[in-house]
Design a protein around this motif. Sequence first.
Motif, PDB file in Angstrom:
ATOM      1  N   LEU A  40       0.816  -1.221   0.000  1.00 54.32           N
ATOM      2  CA  LEU A  40       0.000   0.000   0.000  1.00 54.32           C
ATOM      3  C   LEU A  40       0.847   1.268   0.000  1.00 54.32           C
ATOM      4  O   LEU A  40       0.499   2.263  -0.636  1.00 54.32           O
ATOM      5  CB  LEU A  40      -0.903   0.028   1.239  1.00 54.32           C
ATOM      6  N   TYR A  41       1.927   1.251   0.767  1.00 51.98           N
ATOM      7  CA  TYR A  41       2.808   2.401   0.923  1.00 51.98           C
ATOM      8  C   TYR A  41       4.240   1.909   0.699  1.00 51.98           C
ATOM      9  O   TYR A  41       4.771   1.174   1.532  1.00 51.98           O
ATOM     10  CB  TYR A  41       2.704   2.998   2.328  1.00 51.98           C
ATOM     11  N   GLY A  42       4.860   2.307  -0.397  1.00 49.63           N
ATOM     12  CA  GLY A  42       6.196   1.828  -0.729  1.00 49.63           C
ATOM     13  C   GLY A  42       7.223   2.063   0.368  1.00 49.63           C
ATOM     14  O   GLY A  42       8.076   1.212   0.623  1.00 49.63           O
ATOM     15  N   ALA A  43       7.156   3.208   1.037  1.00 51.70           N
ATOM     16  CA  ALA A  43       8.123   3.532   2.092  1.00 51.70           C
ATOM     17  C   ALA A  43       8.023   2.600   3.284  1.00 51.70           C
ATOM     18  O   ALA A  43       8.963   2.501   4.076  1.00 51.70           O
ATOM     19  CB  ALA A  43       7.939   4.980   2.547  1.00 51.70           C
ATOM     20  N   ALA A  44       6.913   1.907   3.433  1.00 51.62           N
ATOM     21  CA  ALA A  44       6.745   1.005   4.573  1.00 51.62           C
ATOM     22  C   ALA A  44       7.784  -0.104   4.563  1.00 51.62           C
ATOM     23  O   ALA A  44       8.188  -0.586   5.620  1.00 51.62           O
ATOM     24  CB  ALA A  44       5.343   0.403   4.580  1.00 51.62           C
ATOM     25  N   GLY A  45       8.257  -0.501   3.393  1.00 49.42           N
ATOM     26  CA  GLY A  45       9.233  -1.577   3.303  1.00 49.42           C
ATOM     27  C   GLY A  45      10.486  -1.304   4.109  1.00 49.42           C
ATOM     28  O   GLY A  45      10.981  -2.180   4.824  1.00 49.42           O
ATOM     29  N   TYR A  46      11.020  -0.098   4.024  1.00 52.36           N
ATOM     30  CA  TYR A  46      12.226   0.247   4.770  1.00 52.36           C
ATOM     31  C   TYR A  46      11.962   0.335   6.267  1.00 52.36           C
ATOM     32  O   TYR A  46      12.764  -0.113   7.074  1.00 52.36           O
ATOM     33  CB  TYR A  46      12.802   1.576   4.265  1.00 52.36           C
ATOM     34  N   MET A  47      10.847   0.919   6.623  1.00 54.47           N
ATOM     35  CA  MET A  47      10.533   1.069   8.049  1.00 54.47           C
ATOM     36  C   MET A  47      10.240  -0.279   8.702  1.00 54.47           C
ATOM     37  O   MET A  47      10.562  -0.485   9.872  1.00 54.47           O
ATOM     38  CB  MET A  47       9.372   2.038   8.215  1.00 54.47           C
ATOM     39  N   GLU A  48       9.649  -1.192   7.940  1.00 57.16           N
ATOM     40  CA  GLU A  48       9.407  -2.539   8.455  1.00 57.16           C
ATOM     41  C   GLU A  48      10.726  -3.267   8.679  1.00 57.16           C
ATOM     42  O   GLU A  48      10.864  -4.020   9.650  1.00 57.16           O
ATOM     43  CB  GLU A  48       8.518  -3.316   7.482  1.00 57.16           C
ATOM     44  N   ARG A  49      11.708  -3.034   7.821  1.00 57.92           N
ATOM     45  CA  ARG A  49      13.030  -3.638   8.015  1.00 57.92           C
ATOM     46  C   ARG A  49      13.648  -3.150   9.332  1.00 57.92           C
ATOM     47  O   ARG A  49      14.251  -3.927  10.068  1.00 57.92           O
ATOM     48  CB  ARG A  49      13.952  -3.293   6.848  1.00 57.92           C
TER      49      ARG A  49
END
Length: 177
Positions: free
Chosen positions: A114-123
């Motif tokens: 849903l939100y591309g930036a979430a990938g980095y924050m989830e890491r």
Amino acid sequence: MSAPLFDRLREQLSPGEAGQEGQPSADMPVICRGVQHQVLVFALAPSAVLPVARRLRDDFGFDLFLDVTAVDWPGDALRFEVVWHFYSTTDKVRVRLKTRVPEQAPAVPSLAPLYGAAGYMERECHDMYGVTFDGNADLRPILLYEGFVGHPLRKDYPKQKEQPLVPYLPPQSALVR
């Protein structure tokens, strides 16, 4: 604070009264916790995270994913509380979603689709707390190095712990002449 938007969110996402106590369940997957520090807060069952985040984005205009983190509650059956923050650039308001997961299998759905930036924050959250984000194909360490043992923001992580030494590897560009 946008009271009309908050009222619509309460009505459409959480059927009960604002400020309810207890944990979300299959019967009531979304519970409105009310407004805290000018942020509307919802507690959710883990299975409700992705559908509610999608509705926030698509139906209510929460177009900016701010962050995801976790809170460690050692001793609780649902040890980790995963917390997401969203912002509506149109209405200029924030919403917080929270869910609790057990220590044995701390997993929640990824919001990266849903939100591309979430990938980095989830890491980052995976590095620090060990929470797995189902659907995130890249949970490699982002703050810690490969081979780091443990999750340093867990309250039971020994702060004096020594990590294994990792040999220094110069950046690839330094090897090219």
